[in-house]
Design a protein around this motif. Sequence first.
Motif, PDB file in Angstrom:
ATOM      1  N   VAL A 195       0.846  -1.195   0.000  1.00 37.80           N
ATOM      2  CA  VAL A 195       0.000   0.000   0.000  1.00 37.80           C
ATOM      3  C   VAL A 195       0.883   1.249   0.000  1.00 37.80           C
ATOM      4  O   VAL A 195       1.949   1.276   0.610  1.00 37.80           O
ATOM      5  CB  VAL A 195      -0.987   0.028   1.194  1.00 37.80           C
ATOM      6  CG1 VAL A 195      -2.062  -1.032   1.006  1.00 37.80           C
ATOM      7  CG2 VAL A 195      -0.275  -0.172   2.526  1.00 37.80           C
ATOM      8  N   VAL A 253      -5.846   2.482  -3.125  1.00 37.53           N
ATOM      9  CA  VAL A 253      -4.685   3.353  -2.926  1.00 37.53           C
ATOM     10  C   VAL A 253      -4.792   4.601  -3.794  1.00 37.53           C
ATOM     11  O   VAL A 253      -4.166   5.620  -3.490  1.00 37.53           O
ATOM     12  CB  VAL A 253      -3.334   2.636  -3.217  1.00 37.53           C
ATOM     13  CG1 VAL A 253      -3.112   1.460  -2.291  1.00 37.53           C
ATOM     14  CG2 VAL A 253      -3.208   2.228  -4.675  1.00 37.53           C
ATOM     15  N   SER A 256      -6.016   7.284  -1.634  1.00 39.63           N
ATOM     16  CA  SER A 256      -5.428   7.234  -0.290  1.00 39.63           C
ATOM     17  C   SER A 256      -4.286   8.220  -0.106  1.00 39.63           C
ATOM     18  O   SER A 256      -3.434   8.384  -0.991  1.00 39.63           O
ATOM     19  CB  SER A 256      -4.910   5.825   0.014  1.00 39.63           C
ATOM     20  OG  SER A 256      -5.969   4.900   0.066  1.00 39.63           O
ATOM     21  N   THR A 261      -3.281   4.769   4.226  1.00 42.45           N
ATOM     22  CA  THR A 261      -2.388   3.635   3.977  1.00 42.45           C
ATOM     23  C   THR A 261      -1.822   3.090   5.288  1.00 42.45           C
ATOM     24  O   THR A 261      -1.678   1.875   5.448  1.00 42.45           O
ATOM     25  CB  THR A 261      -1.250   4.023   3.029  1.00 42.45           C
ATOM     26  OG1 THR A 261      -0.551   5.170   3.542  1.00 42.45           O
ATOM     27  CG2 THR A 261      -1.782   4.355   1.644  1.00 42.45           C
TER      28      THR A 261
END
Length: 436
Positions: A195, A253, A256, A261
């Motif tokens: 991530v 992601v 994000s 994350t």
Amino acid sequence: MKTMFARKRLRVVWVAALLGAGWALAAPGTAQAAGVTVSIACGSEGATNYELCVKASKQWEQKTGNHVRFITTPFSSSGRLALYEQWMAAHANIDVLMTDVFYPGILKKDLVNLTPYFKGEESKFFPAYLKIDTIDGKLLAVPWFAAVGVMYYRKDLLQKYGLKPPKTWAELTADAKLVQAKERAAGHPNFWGYVWQGKAYEGLTCDAVEWLASYGAGAIVAPDGKVTIDNPRAVAALTMARNWIGTISPRGVLSSEEPQTLQVFYAGNALFLRNWPYVWSVVQKPASPLKGKVGIIPIPKGPGADGRHAGAIGGWSLAVSKYGQHRKAAISLVKYLTSYEVERMRFLDGALMPTRLALYKDPKVLAKEPVMKIFYRAILSASPRPSAQTGAKYNRVSSIFYTDVHQMLLGEMTPQATVRTIAARLNALSDHGKHW
């Protein structure tokens, strides 16, 4: 005439707003009976940095007899910069500003040259930060706390599957695929290999600058101002990242930032996490479910002889506004807050990374966090964003870069088309690198 009138009106509006918020805008040179009042914008209220800024500033008050007024600012770097630009346009009476690494080039006409006041003391800071904070030969900000992109990994899971910490992106990708498949087969369906920050914002610029630099693809714009992103290595680096989406990285992601994350990683749902040094203190807290299970490595290298570890350089400095009314006291406060003793306290109390080189050899610092050696090496090899060479246009440069990279990650453009488009837009913005 209309432009001049608009500027005057803007200044009046902002001064009125500051007064309405309870500010006391004293006439230049005036002071309270027990010293002057210096204002400082040093972060978001409730954050560790803000609390430690208050603590150290209170110590300075006791030493000097002056006073400090604390101003809270937005959490996001872009939001904070927008507020600063409004303050500067209004010539607001604010003395000290916490500045991100790309602010000095944008705010250079509004910041005091601190070179005459430090008299060589600046040589004790990381050269990479001094280079960023020095514009046109003038030290416009003093490094305060450091940050660099690093890779966190689940030490226990790599050991479980007989793997070593990866050194290259190819190794990280292979490890992420293997562990992700095995963890899901073992009853962990929400587990992901990797991530990172993929939202269209400054954080994606940081991540993507790391991909480019690790592949030997340059830094978007060369130090001489030439736009360099349109090259085969940049295409290869972006292709690598696009291939992560839906394989080892969730599509989530792409919306994000750092906190989201970290949340995935902290919950035990990822093997690798790209983030900043502050994460280490979070995962090592006594109540953390990951305490003792996390390791740190530099950002992996790309392929070939040009591949290198290249975490993006982050962190914050302190600058003095030209429009504050107590310049001498403001400089004194900046000197105190960036002193060896205060930076040491800020690390020991809040894990904020020092910018003074000597602190990375300080026995108490090393005793508390042996990983300081990893952070030290990562900072020395860090890759800067192209803020120094693009100056006041950096915000636009970064926006073009992360917007187009984000479209590529969404699958709306090929990596080849992405680098061509970015190059064309940046060349149009700068007359082919001649006028930044």
